[in-house]
Design a protein around this motif. Structure first.
Motif, short mmCIF file in Angstrom:
data_model
loop_
_atom_site.label_atom_id
_atom_site.label_comp_id
_atom_site.label_asym_id
_atom_site.label_seq_id
_atom_site.Cartn_x
_atom_site.Cartn_y
_atom_site.Cartn_z
N GLN A 102 -6.79 -11.84 5.80
CA GLN A 102 -7.14 -10.41 5.79
C GLN A 102 -5.94 -9.53 5.46
O GLN A 102 -5.83 -8.40 5.94
CB GLN A 102 -7.76 -9.99 7.13
N LYS A 103 -5.06 -10.05 4.61
CA LYS A 103 -3.90 -9.28 4.17
C LYS A 103 -4.30 -8.49 2.91
O LYS A 103 -5.16 -8.94 2.15
CB LYS A 103 -2.72 -10.20 3.87
N PRO A 104 -3.68 -7.33 2.69
CA PRO A 104 -4.05 -6.51 1.53
C PRO A 104 -3.93 -7.26 0.21
O PRO A 104 -2.94 -7.97 -0.03
CB PRO A 104 -3.05 -5.35 1.58
N ILE A 105 -4.95 -7.08 -0.64
CA ILE A 105 -4.97 -7.62 -2.00
C ILE A 105 -5.28 -6.46 -2.92
O ILE A 105 -6.34 -5.84 -2.82
CB ILE A 105 -6.04 -8.71 -2.16
N ALA A 106 -4.36 -6.14 -3.82
CA ALA A 106 -4.54 -5.02 -4.76
C ALA A 106 -4.55 -5.56 -6.18
O ALA A 106 -3.62 -6.26 -6.59
CB ALA A 106 -3.42 -4.01 -4.60
N THR A 107 -5.62 -5.25 -6.92
CA THR A 107 -5.73 -5.70 -8.31
C THR A 107 -5.97 -4.52 -9.22
O THR A 107 -6.52 -3.49 -8.81
CB THR A 107 -6.89 -6.70 -8.48
N ILE A 108 -5.55 -4.69 -10.46
CA ILE A 108 -5.76 -3.66 -11.48
C ILE A 108 -6.58 -4.28 -12.61
O ILE A 108 -6.31 -5.40 -13.05
CB ILE A 108 -4.43 -3.11 -12.01
N VAL A 170 -3.67 2.68 -7.63
CA VAL A 170 -3.80 1.43 -6.88
C VAL A 170 -2.50 1.12 -6.14
O VAL A 170 -2.51 0.77 -4.95
CB VAL A 170 -4.19 0.26 -7.81
N ALA A 171 -1.37 1.28 -6.81
CA ALA A 171 -0.07 1.00 -6.18
C ALA A 171 0.18 1.93 -4.99
O ALA A 171 0.68 1.50 -3.95
CB ALA A 171 1.05 1.11 -7.21
N PHE A 172 -0.18 3.21 -5.14
CA PHE A 172 -0.01 4.15 -4.03
C PHE A 172 -0.96 3.81 -2.87
O PHE A 172 -0.59 3.93 -1.70
CB PHE A 172 -0.21 5.59 -4.48
N ARG A 173 -2.16 3.35 -3.17
CA ARG A 173 -3.08 2.93 -2.10
C ARG A 173 -2.49 1.75 -1.34
O ARG A 173 -2.57 1.69 -0.11
CB ARG A 173 -4.45 2.54 -2.66
N LEU A 174 -1.92 0.81 -2.07
CA LEU A 174 -1.30 -0.34 -1.41
C LEU A 174 -0.14 0.12 -0.53
O LEU A 174 0.00 -0.33 0.61
CB LEU A 174 -0.83 -1.37 -2.44
N LEU A 175 0.68 1.03 -1.04
CA LEU A 175 1.80 1.56 -0.25
C LEU A 175 1.28 2.23 1.02
O LEU A 175 1.85 2.04 2.10
CB LEU A 175 2.62 2.55 -1.08
N GLU A 176 0.21 2.98 0.91
CA GLU A 176 -0.34 3.66 2.08
C GLU A 176 -0.85 2.66 3.12
O GLU A 176 -0.64 2.85 4.32
CB GLU A 176 -1.48 4.59 1.66
N ILE A 177 -1.48 1.58 2.66
CA ILE A 177 -1.94 0.53 3.58
C ILE A 177 -0.74 -0.09 4.30
O ILE A 177 -0.80 -0.36 5.50
CB ILE A 177 -2.72 -0.56 2.83
N LEU A 178 0.34 -0.31 3.58
CA LEU A 178 1.51 -1.00 4.14
C LEU A 178 2.41 -0.10 4.97
O LEU A 178 3.16 -0.59 5.82
CB LEU A 178 2.33 -1.64 3.02
N THR A 179 2.36 1.22 4.71
CA THR A 179 3.25 2.14 5.44
C THR A 179 2.41 3.21 6.13
O THR A 179 1.83 2.97 7.16
CB THR A 179 4.32 2.75 4.50
#
Length: 194
Positions: A102-108, A170-179
Motif C-alpha cells: 500500500q505504498k504510493p504508486i504514481a504513473t504518467i 502527478v509529481a506534485f501529488r506524489l510529493l503531497e502524499i509523501l510530505t
C-alpha cells in the motif's frame, strides 16, 4: 528520508521521468529535504523514446524494494520498445510489491498499463493516454479496469494520468502524499507554479 524508486523502461519518455526528478529534487534541496529519487532500470544504459540515452543509478537486481517508500513510473512509446521492459516479469514484481505494501504508486500516461498488466488495477478506477487516435483506453479496459475520463485519477495509493501534460501535477501529488500540502505548496511556489 523518503526514497522514491523511479522505474525506467527502455523507450520511456524523458520528460515524464524528469518531472519526478525535478519536483522531488527541488523538495530535497529547497523543500522539507525529505525525498530522494533513485533511478532504476533493467539495463546499464536506457534509450528514451526520442533516442536520448540515460544511465540509471541502479539496476533492478541491485536494490531491495523494502528500502523504498514510493514508486514512480513514466510512460513511453511502443515504437521505442517501451512495453518489452514495462510488461516484463521484473517490472510486474515491483508493481505488485508496492501495491501489496500500500505504498504510493504514481504513473504518467501509458505507464498505467504496466499496473494493469500486473493485475493490480482489476476492478479499480484508472485512466491512461486517451486521444481520439489512440486505442490505449480500450487496452486498459481489457484488463478489467473501470475507465475514468479525467486528466488524473487517484484512488487510494495509486495515481494514473491521461497524457504527458499531466506530469508535473502527478509529481506534485506524489510529493503531497509523501510530505504535506503546505510543503508541496512551498515547492510549487519556488518552482514558479502558482
Amino acid at each position: 528520508m523518503k526514497k522514491i524508486l523511479l522505474l525506467l523502461a527502455n523507450g520511456f519518455e524523458a520528460v515524464e521521468a524528469s518531472v519526478f526528478t525535478d519536483v522531488l529534487g527541488w523538495n530535497k534541496w529547497e523543500g522539507d529535504g525529505s525525498t530522494e529519487v533513485v533511478t532504476v532500470g533493467l539495463h546499464a544504459q536506457l534509450q528514451c523514446t526520442w533516442n536520448f540515452k540515460v544511465t540509471p543509478e541502479k539496476l533492478l537486481h541491485e536494490i531491495a524494494l523494502e528500502d523504498f517508500d514510493a514508486l514512480a513510473i513514466p510512460g513511453g512509446f511502443e515504437e521505442a520498445g517501451f512495453y518489452t521492459d514495462a510488461f516484463s516479469e521484473e517490472f510486474q514484481m515491483v508493481v505488485r510489491h508496492f501495491d501489496k505494501q500500500q505504498k504510493p504508486i504514481a504513473t504518467i500516461c501509458v505507464a498505467s498499463l504496466i499496473l494493469a498488466h500486473s493485475g493490480i488495477l482489476q476492478n479499480r478506477l484508472a485512466t491512461t493516454y486517451h486521444h481520439p487516435t489512440s486505442k490505449r483506453l480500450a487496452q486498459l479496459e481489457s484488463y478489467g479496469v473501470t475507465i475514468v475520463d479525467e486528466r488524473i485519477v487517484q484512488i487510494g495509493h495509486i495515481i494514473t494520468s491521461s497524457n504527458p501534460g499531466t506530469g508535473f501535477d502527478v509529481a506534485f501529488r506524489l510529493l503531497e502524499i509523501l510530505t504535506s500540502t503546505a510543503n508541496t505548496q512551498k515547492v510549487q511556489d519556488l518552482m514558479g507554479f502558482h
